[in-house]
Design a protein around this motif. Structure first.
Motif: not given
Length: 799
Positions: A161-185
């Motif tokens: 399971m090494l055939d994956d890609t990770t995307v690095e996000f810079e999440i701003t402090s007003n969007r804690p909901d995006c500090l999650s897979v569901i939030g980014l989904a």
């Protein structure tokens, strides 16, 4: 926040989108992407293989010759030096030409004369550790489980399971909901107009009659710091490594896998953005959890075995006898999950963000949990996270989930409601979006638009006014779709006001005199006042105190700029700069008597010199500035009250009406000692605002004189205390318009004039504007000068 591409696929399908296009689109819609990493990209032509047979190398006592099934028909021969391999073992095999992390290339070769068509790989050669591959030998070849038997010949990246890609996000402090897979989904689905699928966690009832109430009670004693606390109990816990899919997802997110229970809490935190904690139930005293403030001086040892001394501003999760966790930061060593743990308590709570941040900062701790809580999380997310954790417990067969949930929620949060104002949004944004478009964009992020009202989901606490809604619809509409328009406004010409221009003129004049500009901070240490020997009762010691200073050295707003200048002068001397001339046009802040009123900000001009400059150099500089401002009639008055200056070499600059413009002189020897000066230093502090107010804005042109001048020299014996400036002022008064100036050219002190006396010699320049002045004209003025000097100062020509 690192997002796994495979994990994202659980909630929305963007598999047809190129990864670069995905990153660009998410950045344009407000979720800034720092970059992406293709896991296993450095691994090429490595497959799952089985050792069919092995025999000793004919010319080596430590090498083995292996016949390998690599899924390509005929066996492949590979020579290895590893001693942990055996016939039937399933291993990673690098086949020529293969590439491994670090730029290693594997080709066909011979080892001691025996052909080898590849290499067997260890964990380290595949960039793996025992955290991703628990129970495996670290220094030998990676032996895979028999479950890989059906994958012989499969690319090792897919198998592990090494055939994956990770995307690095810079999440701003007003969007804690995006500090999650569901939030980014949710953001991904909204950006690409895709369907968002968030399954509801399901926990199957155990049905054995056991209830959570038999194990646990929860009390929130500080509801201002804990908004919700939910808990479930898992018994018959079976601690074991997590399955590979879970371990690799955690690794992709940058989290180290540990064991199934701990991994489940981390997995839920990443997936739902809800930090969780698990307690060893056997270590909880009294079968109770108390969410309370810590006692001042209370001792606590965190999971990393560091001792902390707490205070009453901190929130702890405690049992009947001790603190078991720092709320929102880290658990305690006294309730840690261990291999022999049989019953655990899963905690899912929501704490005050500011409290968590202060607690973490005071204790020198920053964790994934505190980083989320300090931004403000949604209390409504607690239960979903808790149920998901218990669902995973059942999925991994990590224990038996006791029926029932403890949920203490004193003040349930209410969804924000805002008016739906499409016309206003378009006016503000300069767009022509339809109402349906706006409804579509808002619905994508979870808002409900009905009957002219928007119901904002609780996880979007950042949406609180019309401008926030306008920004939301715009980021999905597309910033790049806003048409360029001309500014409809009346243009105004920029420029400096009179005061700003005067400041520039003063700076340019000082540059022209060879003086360099410096800039210092307006906040200083109270000790600076002691260094310039300011009197204890001096009102300038009363300063504006900064409530959150960077340190004691920057704790008050200065009321005088002299110490700041002397600090810089001292630094230049320490750097062995021989001749230094400096100035600063800065501010001082004088507190008012009224409570809560802002201090008076006064602009001051500070000068500092040493080396080839002395008292008279500084006096000449000030005279040039007064000439620049067209200020006439200013006088220099000797003073000795300022302890920072030498009492016999200090003067005030005064206007004709008595207004004091500032003070200048040589620094007192004791003050110089405080700064470590090894030579004479002169300095000045002038009230720039007063100089600006006294300036003559309108300057009249004065042509060069047409007629020659006549000079007359005068010598007087006078008291030592009589300022030369007073003599000059009387002479200029007597000379009237014909007097072009009076200059001192000699002072004599000695036995011929007597003790306490001095002899001063001055030269007076006379000129008439409309004719050549004659000797007779000069004599008349001379007599008038002598008469007025005798009358006002009692002076006569020295014989």
């Amino acid at each position: 926040m690192n997002l796994s591409w495979k994990w994202l696929a659980d909630f929305t399908d963007v598999s047809d989108v190129d990864i670069k296009d995905y990153c660009d689109k998410l950045t344009l819609t407000g979720s800034k992407v720092e970059g992406y990493t293709e896991m296993g990209a450095e691994i090429e032509n490595v497959v799952v293989a089985r050792i069919l047979s092995l025999e000793p190398h004919p010319d080596s006592d430590h090498l083995l010759v292996c016949q390998m099934d690599v899924g390509r028909g005929e066996p492949v021969q590979i020579v290895t030096g590893a001693q942990n391999v055996f016939a039937g073992a399933i291993v990673p095999a690098a086949l020529p030409v293969a590439k491994l992390p670090g730029g290693v290339v594997i080709k066909d070769g011979k080892l001691r004369g025996v052909p080898s068509h590849g290499m067997l790989c260890s964990m380290g050669e595949l960039n793996l550790t025992t955290h991703e591959c628990p129970g495996k030998e670290e220094n030998g070849i990676l032996i895979l489980d028999e479950s890989f038997a059906a994958m012989i010949g499969t690319d090792i990246r897919r198998a592990l399971m090494l055939d994956d890609t990770t995307v690095e996000f810079e999440i701003t402090s007003n969007r804690p909901d995006c500090l999650s897979v569901i939030g980014l989904a949710r953001e991904s689905a909204a950006s690409f107009g895709r369907t968002l699928k968030i399954p509801t966690p399901e926990v199957k009832p155990l049905g054995d009659g056991d209830k959570v109430e038999n194990y646990l009670s929860v009390a929130i004693e500080a509801p201002d710091l804990c908004y919700r606390y939910a808990a479930k109990v898992v018994k018959n816990v079976r601690i074991a490594p997590s399955p590979m899919w879970l371990r690799m997802r955690l690794a992709a997110a940058g989290v180290r896998p540990i064991n199934n229970i701990v991994d489940i809490t981390n997995y839920v935190m990443l997936e739902y953005g809800q930090p969780m904690h698990a307690f060893d139930y056997s270590q909880l005293e009294g079968n109770a959890i108390r969410v309370r403030r810590a006692a001042d001086g209370e001792q606590f040892t965190s999971l990393d075995s560091v001792e902390h001394t707490l205070d009453s501003t901190m929130l702890v999760i405690a049992d009947e006898g001790k603190a078991c966790a720092l709320a929102g930061v880290m658990g305690g060593e006294n309730s840690e999950i261990k291999d022999n743990t049989t019953t655990v308590v899963f905690e899912s709570a929501c704490f005050n963000g500011a409290s968590v941040r202060v607690t973490a900062k005071k204790n020198g701790m920053r964790t994934e949990s505190s980083a989320r809580f300090e931004k403000g999380l949604d209390p409504e997310n607690c239960m979903a996270g808790l149920l998901r954790a218990c669902e995973l417990v059942q999925l991994l067969d990590a224990g038996d989930v006791v029926d029932g949930t403890v949920d203490v929620y004193p003040a349930p949060v209410k969804a924000t409601k805002l008016p739906f104002e499409p016309a206003r949004y378009n006016k503000v944004l300069g767009t022509e979006m339809t109402e349906d478009e706006m409804v579509d964009y808002l619905t994508r992020i979870g808002c409900v638009v009905k009957n002219g009202e928007i119901t904002v989901p609780t996880y979007r606490a950042d949406l609180g006014c019309m401008n926030d809604i306008a920004e939301e619809v715009l980021r999905f509409y597309g910033y790049d779709r806003i048409a360029s328009t001309k500014i409809v406004a009346e243009a105004t010409e920029g420029g400096r006001n009179e005061r700003q221009q005067f400041g520039v003129d003063v700076e340019n004049a000082l540059y022209g005199m060879g003086i360099d500009e410096i800039q210092t901070f307006s906040f200083i240490s109270p000790k600076y006042y002691d260094k310039i020997r300011m009197a204890e009762d001096d009102k300038r010691r009363t300063s504006v105190v900064i409530s959150n200073p960077l340190g004691e050295d920057t704790s008050v707003m200065r009321t005088t700029a002299l110490p700041s200048m002397l600090e810089v002068v001292a630094r230049n001397q320490n750097f062995n700069n021989e001749n230094v001339r400096l100035f600063e046009l800065g501010s001082v802040y004088l507190p008012t008597d009224k409570a809560g009123e802002l201090p008076e900000e006064r602009h001051v001009l500070t000068l500092g010199m040493y080396g080839d400059a002395d008292f008279y150099t500084l006096k000449g500089t000030i005279e040039n500035l007064l000439a620049l401002a067209a200020i006439k009639g200013a006088t220099f008055k000797a003073v000795s009250a300022d302890a920072a200056f030498h009492p016999g070499r200090c003067a005030e600059v005064c206007l004709a009406d008595g207004t004091v413009l500032g003070v200048f002189g040589e620094i007192h020897p004791k003050t110089a000692e405080n700064y470590g000066f090894s030579q004479r230093v002169v300095a000045a502090e002038l009230n720039f605002d007063a100089i600006f107010a006294a300036r003559k804005a309108e300057k009249a042109y004065k042509p060069l004189p047409k007629y020659p001048a006549i000079t007359r020299d005068f010598s007087f014996a006078c008291d030592e205390a009589l300022p030369v400036g007073s003599i000059i002022a009387v002479m200029e008064k007597a000379g009237g318009k014909q007097c072009c100036g009076v200059k001192l050219f000699d002072i004599y002190r000695g036995p011929q004039v007597g003790e306490g006396k001095k002899s001063v010699s001055l030269r007076m320049t006379l000129r008439a504007e409309d004719h050549t002045m004659t000797v007779e004209d000069a004599e008349k003025i001379t007599k008038k000068v002598l008469f007025l000097l005798d009358k006002e100062l009692g002076l006569t020509l020295r014989g």
